[in-house]
Scaffold this active site. Structure first.
Site, PDB file in Angstrom:
ATOM      1  N   ASP A  52      28.978  -1.416 -16.769  1.00 25.74           N
ATOM      2  CA  ASP A  52      29.457  -0.906 -18.065  1.00 25.74           C
ATOM      3  C   ASP A  52      28.292  -0.541 -18.979  1.00 25.74           C
ATOM      4  OD1 ASP A  52      31.911  -1.811 -16.970  1.00 25.74           O
ATOM      5  OD2 ASP A  52      31.610  -3.757 -17.924  1.00 25.74           O
ATOM      6  N   GLU A 228      40.579   3.298 -19.150  1.00 29.18           N
ATOM      7  CA  GLU A 228      39.690   2.427 -19.918  1.00 29.18           C
ATOM      8  C   GLU A 228      38.316   3.062 -20.040  1.00 29.18           C
ATOM      9  OE1 GLU A 228      39.610  -1.230 -17.719  1.00 29.18           O
ATOM     10  OE2 GLU A 228      38.326  -0.428 -16.150  1.00 29.18           O
TER      11      GLU A 228
END
Length: 359
Positions: A52, A228
């Site tokens: 991420d 997401e």
């Protein structure tokens, strides 16, 4: 967000329990003056065992890097004057999870933004006693140097519902600041959809929140129904919002939303969605599950760069959430003749010259 871990436990528990900066839109391009020096080839993986990833190029000439640590227990920060330099830059722990109570588990997907002369970090976490009650939280640091000063806990960023939420990113457009994030909507048959709201300040939403996208295509619903990890870049009279979809194994991939720069961003009807993924696993380059990206610019101040994570193997033993080998990667983001981004394919690992390696 290592939120990205679309793990069976996480998703199943979510389904049962829930019924079912400052980066501007033109990420850092405006924040840093062009550097006439030629950008060297990127080295990949750039940072190992960091998922991420978020890279912010600041006006001080540094790249600031943060990402999910596989232990899910802290927020880390690196700084370098070059992108490749982030690989060996010292890493500081600027915040650690609480031993009990809120912000005590699943520290996922931090992003660092510079807003109004202060630093802000958005991240996801859950109470130590209820590790799947994941929400969005905000840290603030008034010191010009984010490695110094005090990181103040501004608290939870409240959305319309107390449901699973994560992957917050912020950007400005036409004088307004927005927050985009992923959240489960009550009574919806998905895990997470993408949401957008204007902001009153860096830790408070204002006005309505609107749903921009929900998993609907087959490639968004493999393993779990997930949208997401949104990230926004503005170019060529449009805003492009990339996002990640499906389970976090090799099926994880990226989609794209598009809106005209003159349109009302808060009207979902103004956004169009690519019917096919724009960035996927590749057997030839041996990169799997590419996703949860951010955007930055190269040292020349002009070339757009795609930042993302991927694994170097397709099959995972056990729960993907427990697999630490999602590595941060960077590559040039191309542009098509029609002005839309060309993500290409996840590039192969860099082959280090054996002679140079031994020198």
């Amino acid at each position: 967000m290592s939120r990205t871990p679309d793990v069976p436990d996480r998703r199943l528990l979510l389904k049962g329990a829930l019924a079912a900066g400052a980066l501007a839109v033109t990420p850092t391009a405006a924040a840093a003056a062009p550097n006439p020096k030629k950008t060297p080839p990127f080295v990949n993986p750039l940072v190992r065992n960091r998922a991420d990833p978020h890279i912010h190029r600041h006006s001080d000439g540094h790249y600031y890097f943060t990402a999910t640590a596989p232990e899910y227990d802290r927020i880390i920060l690196r700084r370098s004057r070059t992108l490749n330099g982030l690989a060996t830059a010292p890493e500081s722990v600027i915040w650690t999870k609480h031993a009990t109570g809120p912000m005590g588990a699943h520290i996922w997907a931090p992003e660092i933004h510079r807003i109004g002369g202060k630093w802000y970090i958005y991240f996801a976490s859950a109470p130590a006693e209820s590790v799947w009650d994941i929400r969005i939280w905000v840290l603030e640091n008034a010191d010009p140097n984010p490695f110094k000063g005090t990181w103040v806990e501004r608290g939870q960023l409240k959305t319309a519902w107390e449901t699973f939420s994560l992957d917050a990113t912020t950007f400005t457009h036409r004088g307004s600041r927005y927050l985009a994030w992923a959240q489960h909507e009550p009574d919806m048959g998905n895990n997470t959809a993408l949401w957008l709201s204007k902001m009153a300040n860096p830790w408070t939403l204002t006005g309505p929140q609107v749903r921009l996208s929900t998993p609907e295509y087959d490639w968004e619903c493999i393993g779990y129904k997930v949208n997401e990890g949104p990230s926004v870049i503005a170019r060529n009279g449009r805003l492009f919002m990339s996002y990640s979809a499906s389970a976090t194994d090799f099926n994880y991939c990226m989609g794209l939303l598009t809106v005209d720069a003159d349109a009302d961003l808060m009207d979902p009807a103004n956004w169009s969605k690519s019917p096919t993924p724009v960035f996927t696993s590749n057997d030839t380059t041996k990169q799997y599950g590419p996703g949860h990206n951010s955007f930055t610019v190269a040292e020349d101040g002009r070339s757009d760069v795609l930042v993302y994570h991927a694994r170097q193997y397709k099959e995972i033993v056990g729960d993907p959430l427990n697999d630490p080998n999602r590595h941060t990667r960077v590559q040039k983001l191309g542009w098509n003749t029609d002005g839309t981004p060309n993500f290409g394919i996840p590039v192969a690992d860099t082959v280090i010259d054996s002679v140079k390696e031994s020198a």
